[in-house]
Design a protein around this motif. Structure first.
Motif, PDB file in Angstrom:
ATOM      1  N   ALA A   1       1.363   2.962  11.489  1.00 46.37           N
ATOM      2  CA  ALA A   1       1.224   2.978  10.028  1.00 46.37           C
ATOM      3  C   ALA A   1       1.917   4.187   9.419  1.00 46.37           C
ATOM      4  O   ALA A   1       2.571   4.097   8.374  1.00 46.37           O
ATOM      5  N   LEU A   2       1.795   5.338  10.074  1.00 50.15           N
ATOM      6  CA  LEU A   2       2.472   6.541   9.578  1.00 50.15           C
ATOM      7  C   LEU A   2       3.989   6.426   9.753  1.00 50.15           C
ATOM      8  O   LEU A   2       4.750   6.909   8.910  1.00 50.15           O
ATOM      9  N   SER A   3       4.420   5.797  10.833  1.00 52.36           N
ATOM     10  CA  SER A   3       5.852   5.578  11.038  1.00 52.36           C
ATOM     11  C   SER A   3       6.437   4.712   9.920  1.00 52.36           C
ATOM     12  O   SER A   3       7.530   4.984   9.420  1.00 52.36           O
ATOM     13  N   ASP A   4       5.706   3.674   9.516  1.00 48.32           N
ATOM     14  CA  ASP A   4       6.169   2.812   8.419  1.00 48.32           C
ATOM     15  C   ASP A   4       6.355   3.601   7.122  1.00 48.32           C
ATOM     16  O   ASP A   4       7.128   3.198   6.254  1.00 48.32           O
ATOM     17  N   ARG A   5       5.653   4.730   7.002  1.00 52.30           N
ATOM     18  CA  ARG A   5       5.691   5.531   5.775  1.00 52.30           C
ATOM     19  C   ARG A   5       6.577   6.771   5.903  1.00 52.30           C
ATOM     20  O   ARG A   5       6.642   7.575   4.965  1.00 52.30           O
TER      21      ARG A   5
ATOM     22  N   ARG B   1      14.959  12.139   7.085  1.00 49.10           N
ATOM     23  CA  ARG B   1      16.383  11.788   7.119  1.00 49.10           C
ATOM     24  C   ARG B   1      16.811  11.292   8.490  1.00 49.10           C
ATOM     25  O   ARG B   1      17.905  10.747   8.652  1.00 49.10           O
ATOM     26  N   PHE B   2      15.947  11.465   9.495  1.00 54.27           N
ATOM     27  CA  PHE B   2      16.230  10.950  10.831  1.00 54.27           C
ATOM     28  C   PHE B   2      15.708   9.528  11.013  1.00 54.27           C
ATOM     29  O   PHE B   2      15.785   8.975  12.104  1.00 54.27           O
ATOM     30  N   GLY B   3      15.177   8.933   9.961  1.00 53.97           N
ATOM     31  CA  GLY B   3      14.657   7.578  10.055  1.00 53.97           C
ATOM     32  C   GLY B   3      13.152   7.550  10.255  1.00 53.97           C
ATOM     33  O   GLY B   3      12.477   8.588  10.245  1.00 53.97           O
TER      34      GLY B   3
ATOM     35  N   PRO C   1      13.960   4.612   1.961  1.00 58.24           N
ATOM     36  CA  PRO C   1      13.965   5.142   0.587  1.00 58.24           C
ATOM     37  C   PRO C   1      12.540   5.422   0.111  1.00 58.24           C
ATOM     38  O   PRO C   1      11.625   4.651   0.382  1.00 58.24           O
ATOM     39  N   ARG C   2      12.386   6.530  -0.574  1.00 62.73           N
ATOM     40  CA  ARG C   2      11.040   6.926  -0.998  1.00 62.73           C
ATOM     41  C   ARG C   2      10.371   5.871  -1.878  1.00 62.73           C
ATOM     42  O   ARG C   2       9.153   5.703  -1.833  1.00 62.73           O
ATOM     43  N   GLU C   3      11.188   5.148  -2.646  1.00 63.92           N
ATOM     44  CA  GLU C   3      10.588   4.148  -3.531  1.00 63.92           C
ATOM     45  C   GLU C   3      10.027   2.951  -2.766  1.00 63.92           C
ATOM     46  O   GLU C   3       9.228   2.178  -3.297  1.00 63.92           O
TER      47      GLU C   3
ATOM     48  N   PRO D   1       2.150   3.472  -0.167  1.00 57.97           N
ATOM     49  CA  PRO D   1       1.372   4.647  -0.579  1.00 57.97           C
ATOM     50  C   PRO D   1       0.577   5.233   0.581  1.00 57.97           C
ATOM     51  O   PRO D   1       0.032   4.496   1.407  1.00 57.97           O
ATOM     52  N   LEU D   2       0.520   6.551   0.630  1.00 60.36           N
ATOM     53  CA  LEU D   2      -0.186   7.240   1.702  1.00 60.36           C
ATOM     54  C   LEU D   2      -1.610   7.551   1.235  1.00 60.36           C
ATOM     55  O   LEU D   2      -1.979   8.684   0.946  1.00 60.36           O
ATOM     56  N   ASP D   3      -2.398   6.500   1.145  1.00 59.24           N
ATOM     57  CA  ASP D   3      -3.801   6.590   0.761  1.00 59.24           C
ATOM     58  C   ASP D   3      -4.633   6.417   2.034  1.00 59.24           C
ATOM     59  O   ASP D   3      -4.595   5.347   2.645  1.00 59.24           O
TER      60      ASP D   3
END
Length: 421
Positions: A86-90, A94-96, A213-215, A219-221
């Motif tokens: 889940a954290l990887s998805d978020r 810049r390294f992916g 991309p940040r958009e 969300p990190l809730d």
């Protein structure tokens, strides 16, 4: 960590939809090498180092101690893998999204192995192994997701065959290292820890991935993140069916392999059971390698997965029945060949199948982490099932008959998956 023009041309990373550009052999080879690293670090302690270490600490209670230690580690894995996914998805590095978790997990897992090596009590070993499991499962979340991220559906079983072989090959290399190249349990842990990091580096350094991309970052809730670890089988029945099938087949595999060293010692009465484990692992891995990639190619060409899962369950059950009925060294070698051939079929098609039933592309790593609970969960349940069977329901004969039944049930339940042929 660099992202070359060649990488960008020949691979694709999508946060929505399916990739369409076929990956190159070099990409598959280096991902397989990183996957080899994580499974070598998982399997060598479980099959060789932990049994030897715990036998020295508590000879009379070695079965119970091994059950507690592996069970505790598996509980940590059940949480760490989907959480890291889940954290990887978020991750917007810049390294992916995946490479930071592959490298960071390798380093943390290696540290956990070194901590485990220095312990002299069952509790200390359990705590060290839990630390190793946390890091290695973060790494596993990173190495399993690139297939869904980058490999087209029509190539997935072939690539999964190559990466799947490393699950058994990791134990072979680990067994060779710990029984022939080094002496002593502590040096075995240290060497495996070093190789875990070294084998992960080529994929991390060679193949880049575009940053998220940040958009597009979910969300990190914390509350939503934890709630998202539950994937409803009612809303996603194909996902639930694939999970249950993987759980049962891996439960059968865990029941059959957890006490292999003790089986050779106490039932087959082999003079050198450590070498016996290595020989059986070599046979198993060779037969898995002979079936995994060819079956993967056949599955991709036919566009079918479920029939191959059923076939693997039948073949693996036959191998377990042989272990149950004939407690001799030649029978053990024959059973290893049959089990390896069956598991090779499974390795090729299972990973390809589960990537086709993921609920949402933007949560691939998290959902694959939930699927991977079906790998670690059986490590918790297998000792709880196997130890009473050995003690009260027929010893190793009862254990391997139960292994066959559980595996067959897993093959039958693949029918619950409707959206994949």
């Amino acid at each position: 960590m660099r992202h070359t023009g060649e990488d960008a041309t020949h691979t694709s990373d999508t946060t929505s939809g399916e990739p369409v550009v076929r990956v190159r052999p070099a990409w598959t080879a280096l991902l397989s090498l990183a996957t080899l690293a994580v499974f070598m670090a998982f399997m060598t302690p479980i099959q060789i180092l932990l049994p030897l270490q715990l036998e020295h600490i508590d000879p009379a209670g070695k079965h119970t101690a091994l059950s507690w230690v592996t069970g505790a580690g598996a509980l940590v894995a059940m949480v760490a893998n989907p959480l890291a996914g889940a954290l990887s998805d978020r991750t917007v590095s810049r390294f992916g999204r995946r490479r930071p978790w592959i490298l960071g997990g390798a380093l943390a897992g290696a540290a956990g192995l070194l901590v485990t090596a220095g312990q002299h009590t069952v509790l200390g070993v359990a705590l060290g192994w839990c630390l190793a499991q946390a890091g290695l499962n973060a790494m596993l979340a990173g190495v399993t997701t690139p297939i869904a991220d980058r490999v087209p559906v029509a190539q997935r079983a072939e690539v999964s065959g190559w990466t799947g072989i490393t699950q058994s090959l990791g134990l072979v290399i680990g067994a060779v290292v710990t029984t022939m190249a080094v002496t002593g349990v502590a040096s075995g842990y240290a060497t495996i820890a070093l190789l875990t990091v070294v084998l992960a580096l080529p994929f991390v350094l060679r193949f880049g991935e575009p940053p998220l991309p940040r958009e597009l970052r979910p969300p990190l809730d914390p509350r939503r993140l934890v709630a998202g670890l539950w994937v409803s089988p009612r809303r996603h029945p194909d996902f639930g069916g694939a999970w249950l099938t993987r759980f049962l087949i891996n439960l059968g595999n865990a029941m059959g392999t957890l006490y292999l060293l003790y089986y050779l010692t106490d039932s087959v009465r082999l003079d050198d059971p450590d070498t016996g484990v290595l020989v059986l692992t070599l046979i198993y891995t060779l037969c898995a390698a002979l079936t995994a990639v060819p079956v993967g190619v056949l599955s991709d060409r036919a566009g079918r997965r479920k029939g191959f899962v059923r076939l693997c369950a039948v073949v693996m059950a036959l191998g377990a029945v042989l272990l149950a009925c004939v407690h001799t060294w030649p029978a053990a070698m024959a059973a290893a060949a049959v089990l390896g051939a069956g598991f090779g079929i499974y390795l090729a098609v299972d990973q390809a199948l589960v990537t086709q039933v993921l609920p949402a592309a933007e949560h691939r790593a998290k959902d694959l982490g939930v699927i991977n609970i079906a790998n670690s969960g059986p490590q918790v349940l297998a000792p709880a099932v196997a130890a009473p069977v050995i003690a009260h329901l027929g010893g190793y004969t009862g254990l391997y008959l139960a292994t066959a039944l559980v595996t067959l049930l897993g093959g039958l339940l693949i029918g619950k998956v409707r959206g994949v042929r």
